[in-house]
Design a protein around this motif. Structure first.
Motif, PDB file in Angstrom:
ATOM      1  N   PHE A  25       0.722  -1.241   0.016  1.00 25.13           N
ATOM      2  CA  PHE A  25      -0.171   0.050  -0.038  1.00 25.13           C
ATOM      3  C   PHE A  25       0.910   1.223   0.046  1.00 25.13           C
ATOM      4  O   PHE A  25       0.785   2.100  -0.778  1.00 25.13           O
ATOM      5  N   VAL A  26       1.982   1.262   0.975  1.00 22.51           N
ATOM      6  CA  VAL A  26       2.758   2.476   0.894  1.00 22.51           C
ATOM      7  C   VAL A  26       3.531   2.473  -0.317  1.00 22.51           C
ATOM      8  O   VAL A  26       3.762   3.704  -0.657  1.00 22.51           O
ATOM      9  N   TYR A  29       1.718   4.118  -3.081  1.00 21.10           N
ATOM     10  CA  TYR A  29       1.514   5.389  -2.634  1.00 21.10           C
ATOM     11  C   TYR A  29       2.659   6.039  -3.179  1.00 21.10           C
ATOM     12  O   TYR A  29       2.623   7.088  -4.000  1.00 21.10           O
ATOM     13  N   GLY A 153      -2.874  -3.432  -1.419  1.00 20.54           N
ATOM     14  CA  GLY A 153      -1.739  -2.482  -1.830  1.00 20.54           C
ATOM     15  C   GLY A 153      -2.038  -1.458  -2.701  1.00 20.54           C
ATOM     16  O   GLY A 153      -1.679  -0.309  -2.610  1.00 20.54           O
ATOM     17  N   GLY A 156      -3.157   2.307  -2.401  1.00 17.62           N
ATOM     18  CA  GLY A 156      -2.263   3.226  -2.230  1.00 17.62           C
ATOM     19  C   GLY A 156      -2.569   4.413  -2.989  1.00 17.62           C
ATOM     20  O   GLY A 156      -2.305   5.443  -2.643  1.00 17.62           O
ATOM     21  N   GLY A 176       3.843  10.356   2.610  1.00 18.95           N
ATOM     22  CA  GLY A 176       4.332   9.375   2.009  1.00 18.95           C
ATOM     23  C   GLY A 176       5.499   8.740   3.213  1.00 18.95           C
ATOM     24  O   GLY A 176       5.631   7.632   3.565  1.00 18.95           O
ATOM     25  N   LEU A 179       3.879   7.725   6.317  1.00 14.43           N
ATOM     26  CA  LEU A 179       3.107   6.466   6.180  1.00 14.43           C
ATOM     27  C   LEU A 179       4.338   5.401   6.326  1.00 14.43           C
ATOM     28  O   LEU A 179       4.174   4.080   6.854  1.00 14.43           O
TER      29      LEU A 179
END
Length: 413
Positions: A25-26, A29, A153, A156, A176, A179
């Motif tokens: 997910f991060v 992003y 994920g 993100g 970002g 996170l």
């Protein structure tokens, strides 16, 4: 194993899948934030000419992708030599720090340099996570595990678009980095793969990246794993990222917003990954699943490139459909992970998706050549057909790996 021990093992596996999912997910992003804020950030840095924004934006994204290429090799080798967990910690520290710094840039060259280091850091996240999940879950369930990593994920991208739209591009980079710091704390409870521990106690060579090139059959298998994923990143990195330019060529009724396009494309990819995972489990074939999605994606891209005079509403719908059609990311990465032994698995699973992302560099270059000769729209058709044909051929050369036992070593001599 006692009931209590089994329950604890199940909780550990669930926690591992959750943390791997949040990690991706991060990762998504941070990977996509530049594509989302490209126009706004470059305009704020003093670049106002549309052609210059396109050129400088392509330069920065290429530098970021080059960082992913190098980082893929670095983290892949570390993952097989020192362990998957060390990659998860090291990569997140690097890309979180880079994103904090990114919020302070004031010129294009610094911007590109910081995105390079962010790219190096981002390269380790997905491969290490997928490798851990693939090696920890049973062969019957690992498809569901990798599917959940991708589905969670990819959202993100949704958060990245929301933050960038409401809080500005500099704050989007700060978020970002924050996170990543939170994820780092969650990673403390993760555990190493049992298969890696077995490999660590053996005398077999681990993480030998060059061994992928010393055997012709192994090299071709590795290249085929990379090539099957190229159309996906072309759709995201060119067709959607340059949506403003495509909108002008298609005489769109209004300016098409790349951030919104990426948002709905990734929502579509999440849906597609879910459908692809279910289809693979039902058919017990990852190859068949990939083939179906590759063929459908051609139709969706044709729909996009033939939508003259579209408005923003239609653009969003098309992006969602294109996203669904290329929602085979988890399936593609799982195929790569299952093709190689434990002593090379992290190297392959980390480098393959990053080489696909890095393939955006030659894809951008080739697209620019075709655009110069045939125009924006025809170049879009040519590239999609070319990449899909290459991908389908590569897929045909790989063995089906659904349900394959992964507890084995790769001969590297």
């Amino acid at each position: 194993m006692t009931d209590a021990a089994q329950a604890k093992a199940n909780r550990n596996v669930i926690f591992l899948v959750l943390v791997a999912s949040l990690g991706y997910f991060v990762d998504i992003y941070d990977l996509l934030i530049f594509s989302i804020v490209r126009v706004k950030s470059l305009t704020d840095l003093g670049i106002v000419n549309k052609a210059d924004i396109t050129a400088q934006g392509t330069f920065i994204i290429n530098v970021q992708m080059f960082g992913l290429l190098l980082g893929g090799i670095l983290w892949g080798v570390i993952g097989d030599k020192l362990g998957r967990i060390k990659v998860l910690f090291g990569s997140i520290i690097l890309y979180s720090a880079a994103n904090f710094v990114n919020g302070f840039v004031h010129d294009v060259n610094t911007y590109a340099l910081v995105r390079f280091f962010a790219g190096v850091g981002l390269a380790g996240e997905l491969g290490a996570g997928i490798t851990l999940v693939s090696e920890t879950l049973s062969k019957e369930r690992r498809g569901y595990g990798t599917m959940m990593v991708a589905v969670v994920g990819l959202f993100g991208a949704v958060l990245a678009n929301i933050v960038a739209k409401h809080f500005g591009w500099r704050n989007a980079y700060f978020v970002g980095g924050g996170l990543g710091a939170v994820l780092l704390l969650l990673r403390v409870g993760t555990f190493e793969s049992g298969m890696f521990k077995n490999a660590e106690n053996s005398d077999v060579s681990r993480g030998n990246f060059l061994s992928l090139f010393t055997n012709g059959k192994r090299l071709l298998k590795y290249l085929y794993c990379i090539l099957i994923g190229a159309p996906l990143w072309y759709v995201v990195g060119v067709l959607v990222t340059q949506s403003q330019e495509f909108g002008m060529a298609l005489k769109a009724k209004e300016v098409l917003n790349a951030g919104d396009g990426i948002l709905y494309t990734y929502i579509g990819i999440s849906v597609g990954d879910l459908l692809a995972g279910i289809l693979a489990q039902i058919t017990k074939s990852r190859k068949l699943t990939m083939m179906v999605f590759l063929l459908v994606s051609i139709g969706c891209v044709v729909y996009y490139l033939s939508s003259t005079g579209m408005d923003s509403s239609k653009f969003i719908k098309i992006c969602f459909l294109m996203g669904c059609s290329v929602g085979y990311w988890a399936t593609f990465v799982t195929i790569a992970s299952e093709q190689f032994g434990t002593n090379l698995r992290a190297t392959v699973t980390t480098t393959v998706p990053n080489f696909v992302r890095g393939a955006l560099i030659p894809i951008n270059a080739l697209f620019a050549i075709f655009k110069g000769h045939y125009g924006m729209i025809d170049a879009g058709y040519i590239m999609m057909i070319l990449l899909t044909v290459i991908s389908l051929f590569s897929l045909s050369q790989l063995k089906e790996t659904f349900g394959k036992d992964l507890n084995y070593m790769e001969e590297t001599l």
